[in-house]
Design a protein around this motif. Structure first.
Motif, PDB file in Angstrom:
ATOM      1  N   ALA A 123     -19.638  79.006  46.983  1.00 49.03           N
ATOM      2  CA  ALA A 123     -20.765  79.466  46.165  1.00 49.03           C
ATOM      3  C   ALA A 123     -20.256  80.179  44.911  1.00 49.03           C
ATOM      4  N   TYR A 124     -19.169  80.935  45.070  1.00 47.63           N
ATOM      5  CA  TYR A 124     -18.575  81.633  43.921  1.00 47.63           C
ATOM      6  C   TYR A 124     -18.057  80.620  42.887  1.00 47.63           C
ATOM      7  N   VAL A 125     -17.418  79.554  43.377  1.00 51.54           N
ATOM      8  CA  VAL A 125     -16.852  78.560  42.451  1.00 51.54           C
ATOM      9  C   VAL A 125     -17.958  77.856  41.654  1.00 51.54           C
ATOM     10  N   ARG A 126     -19.170  77.832  42.191  1.00 48.73           N
ATOM     11  CA  ARG A 126     -20.304  77.257  41.439  1.00 48.73           C
ATOM     12  C   ARG A 126     -20.490  77.997  40.108  1.00 48.73           C
ATOM     13  N   ASN A 127     -20.107  79.274  40.081  1.00 47.63           N
ATOM     14  CA  ASN A 127     -20.130  80.019  38.815  1.00 47.63           C
ATOM     15  C   ASN A 127     -19.277  79.328  37.767  1.00 47.63           C
ATOM     16  N   GLN A 128     -18.060  78.940  38.210  1.00 47.01           N
ATOM     17  CA  GLN A 128     -17.110  78.352  37.260  1.00 47.01           C
ATOM     18  C   GLN A 128     -17.559  76.957  36.834  1.00 47.01           C
ATOM     19  N   ALA A 129     -18.448  76.340  37.624  1.00 45.49           N
ATOM     20  CA  ALA A 129     -19.015  75.031  37.262  1.00 45.49           C
ATOM     21  C   ALA A 129     -20.269  75.209  36.402  1.00 45.49           C
ATOM     22  N   PHE A 130     -20.535  76.443  35.987  1.00 47.63           N
ATOM     23  CA  PHE A 130     -21.728  76.770  35.193  1.00 47.63           C
ATOM     24  C   PHE A 130     -23.007  76.349  35.937  1.00 47.63           C
ATOM     25  N   PHE A 131     -22.924  76.283  37.256  1.00 51.20           N
ATOM     26  CA  PHE A 131     -24.070  75.857  38.075  1.00 51.20           C
ATOM     27  C   PHE A 131     -24.634  74.522  37.577  1.00 51.20           C
ATOM     28  N   ASP A 132     -23.731  73.674  37.026  1.00 48.21           N
ATOM     29  CA  ASP A 132     -24.090  72.347  36.495  1.00 48.21           C
ATOM     30  C   ASP A 132     -24.944  72.411  35.229  1.00 48.21           C
ATOM     31  N   ALA A 133     -24.989  73.559  34.582  1.00 47.25           N
ATOM     32  CA  ALA A 133     -25.775  73.664  33.340  1.00 47.25           C
ATOM     33  C   ALA A 133     -25.133  72.807  32.238  1.00 47.25           C
ATOM     34  N   PRO A 134     -25.950  72.245  31.358  1.00 52.49           N
ATOM     35  CA  PRO A 134     -25.410  71.441  30.259  1.00 52.49           C
ATOM     36  C   PRO A 134     -24.903  72.294  29.087  1.00 52.49           C
ATOM     37  N   HIS A 135     -25.181  73.596  29.141  1.00 54.07           N
ATOM     38  CA  HIS A 135     -24.749  74.496  28.060  1.00 54.07           C
ATOM     39  C   HIS A 135     -24.277  75.817  28.653  1.00 54.07           C
ATOM     40  N   TYR A 194     -10.314  88.411  19.983  1.00 56.69           N
ATOM     41  CA  TYR A 194     -11.707  88.356  20.456  1.00 56.69           C
ATOM     42  C   TYR A 194     -11.686  88.425  21.967  1.00 56.69           C
ATOM     43  N   ARG A 195     -12.390  89.418  22.506  1.00 52.60           N
ATOM     44  CA  ARG A 195     -12.348  89.633  23.953  1.00 52.60           C
ATOM     45  C   ARG A 195     -13.684  89.236  24.588  1.00 52.60           C
ATOM     46  N   LEU A 196     -13.560  88.669  25.742  1.00 56.02           N
ATOM     47  CA  LEU A 196     -14.717  88.063  26.408  1.00 56.02           C
ATOM     48  C   LEU A 196     -15.338  89.017  27.431  1.00 56.02           C
ATOM     49  N   LEU A 197     -16.651  89.245  27.300  1.00 49.65           N
ATOM     50  CA  LEU A 197     -17.357  90.082  28.281  1.00 49.65           C
ATOM     51  C   LEU A 197     -17.964  89.248  29.402  1.00 49.65           C
ATOM     52  N   PHE A 198     -18.751  88.255  29.042  1.00 52.03           N
ATOM     53  CA  PHE A 198     -19.393  87.423  30.065  1.00 52.03           C
ATOM     54  C   PHE A 198     -19.924  86.159  29.416  1.00 52.03           C
ATOM     55  N   GLY A 199     -20.439  85.275  30.246  1.00 51.42           N
ATOM     56  CA  GLY A 199     -21.039  84.042  29.741  1.00 51.42           C
ATOM     57  C   GLY A 199     -22.446  83.902  30.285  1.00 51.42           C
ATOM     58  N   ILE A 200     -23.225  83.026  29.679  1.00 49.18           N
ATOM     59  CA  ILE A 200     -24.572  82.713  30.178  1.00 49.18           C
ATOM     60  C   ILE A 200     -24.695  81.192  30.236  1.00 49.18           C
ATOM     61  N   SER A 201     -24.874  80.673  31.448  1.00 53.46           N
ATOM     62  CA  SER A 201     -25.160  79.242  31.598  1.00 53.46           C
ATOM     63  C   SER A 201     -26.648  79.050  31.337  1.00 53.46           C
ATOM     64  N   PHE A 202     -27.003  77.947  30.700  1.00 54.13           N
ATOM     65  CA  PHE A 202     -28.439  77.725  30.468  1.00 54.13           C
ATOM     66  C   PHE A 202     -28.768  76.247  30.329  1.00 54.13           C
ATOM     67  N   GLY A 203     -30.042  75.957  30.569  1.00 57.77           N
ATOM     68  CA  GLY A 203     -30.549  74.578  30.514  1.00 57.77           C
ATOM     69  C   GLY A 203     -31.879  74.545  31.238  1.00 57.77           C
ATOM     70  N   TYR A 204     -32.272  73.379  31.689  1.00 57.58           N
ATOM     71  CA  TYR A 204     -33.546  73.256  32.405  1.00 57.58           C
ATOM     72  C   TYR A 204     -33.305  73.358  33.911  1.00 57.58           C
ATOM     73  N   GLU A 205     -34.148  74.148  34.562  1.00 58.74           N
ATOM     74  CA  GLU A 205     -33.964  74.431  35.995  1.00 58.74           C
ATOM     75  C   GLU A 205     -34.109  73.181  36.862  1.00 58.74           C
ATOM     76  N   ASP A 206     -33.210  73.044  37.815  1.00 54.50           N
ATOM     77  CA  ASP A 206     -33.371  72.054  38.874  1.00 54.50           C
ATOM     78  C   ASP A 206     -34.017  72.787  40.042  1.00 54.50           C
ATOM     79  N   THR A 207     -35.310  72.568  40.219  1.00 50.24           N
ATOM     80  CA  THR A 207     -36.046  73.339  41.230  1.00 50.24           C
ATOM     81  C   THR A 207     -35.699  72.903  42.653  1.00 50.24           C
ATOM     82  N   THR A 208     -34.933  71.818  42.796  1.00 49.59           N
ATOM     83  CA  THR A 208     -34.556  71.389  44.151  1.00 49.59           C
ATOM     84  C   THR A 208     -33.313  72.112  44.663  1.00 49.59           C
ATOM     85  N   VAL A 209     -32.634  72.864  43.813  1.00 48.22           N
ATOM     86  CA  VAL A 209     -31.420  73.578  44.233  1.00 48.22           C
ATOM     87  C   VAL A 209     -31.812  74.808  45.058  1.00 48.22           C
TER      88      VAL A 209
END
Ligand SMILES: Cc1cc2nc3c(=O)[nH]c(=O)nc-3n(C[C@H](O)[C@H](O)[C@H](O)COP(=O)(O)O)c2cc1C
Length: 229
Positions: A123-135, A194-209
């Motif tokens: 579940a943690y690694v899903r973070n690194q996959a951006f939860f499949d977000a396109p952006h 340039y130092r990195l604080l965090f990221g934001i994955s975004f796109g359209y929700e997959d309501t089946t997840v």
């Protein structure tokens, strides 16, 4: 898609209530026009002395796939993180209770037991996959900046996420995306200052997840706010 949506049909109150962290996205990109509109408006976020210290890098398409592959591999291989601002994720007292409650809600929705360390790591690694977000947007700030300017980045991020919500776009802020800043800088050609604080994955929700069924609460007003007269 129209180029401009000057009056999205959502009040500020509704956007604040409806925004939540979404951890599963459809394979559908947000149009370039809408992205431009949102990021242009987010520039209105306030900041100390109006220095506007946020340096967002928006990543999509092939660049996103390449970066995602490497970050996921690092996560899977348990590569030790080297964040620009170390954090051990440990919280004391009531903060720990809230953290545990949020994790229980999320893992509960996903059907992952607390004792299931393999499931939790996946579940943690899903973070690194951006939860499949396109952006994904990585939010950096320049080297001399620290806590004071980090508050500006927080305001910028919430402004951005409310704009996303008001336009039907889901998002998830992720400290986990700040764990391998050197990898992100190398992929995007960003200087070490340039130092990195965090990221934001975004796109359209997959309501089946399954993870997207998770809902977390908040402390009551009386517990959170002290009014002085
Ligand atoms: C700066 C920041 C970092 C976060 N990091 C992560 C993260 O790494 N992974 C994750 O799944 N959620 C992350 N979250 C989402 C929080 O868990 C979430 O905002 C909180 O539980 C409240 O839930 P809500 O956003 O659905 O209202 C982060 C949120 C913020 C603001």
């Amino acid at each position: 898609m129209t180029a401009r949506t000057p009056n999205p049909a959502m009040s500020l109150d509704a956007a604040i209530r409806e925004r939540r962290s979404v951890r599963g996205f459809l394979d559908r990109e947000v149009s370039a026009e809408l992205l431009e509109e949102i990021f242009e408006l987010a520039q209105r976020a306030p900041s100390n002395c109006n220095v506007q210290p946020w340096v967002p890098h928006v990543v999509s398409g092939e660049a996103l796939h390449r970066l995602r592959d490497e970050l996921v591999q690092a996560g899977r291989d348990h590569v030790p993180p080297l964040p620009d601002w170390p954090a051990d994720g440990r919280y004391p007292g009531v903060y720990r209770a809230r953290q545990v409650d949020a994790a229980a809600k999320l893992y509960g929705a996903m059907g992952v037991e607390r004792s299931d360390l393999v499931g939790r790591h996946a579940a943690y690694v899903r973070n690194q996959a951006f939860f499949d977000a396109p952006h994904v947007v990585f939010i950096f700030m320049h080297q001399p900046f620290d806590t004071r300017e980090a508050t500006d980045l927080g305001m910028y991020a919430q402004t951005l996420m409310l704009l996303f919500t008001s336009r039907g776009i889901a998002s998830c802020a992720q400290g986990a995306l700040g764990l391998y800043p050197d990898t992100v800088r190398r992929h995007l050609g960003i200087a070490a200052e340039y130092r990195l604080l965090f990221g934001i994955s975004f796109g359209y929700e997959d309501t089946t997840v399954a993870a997207n069924a998770a809902r977390v609460g908040r402390a009551d007003l009386g517990e959170a706010v002290r009014f002085h007269r």
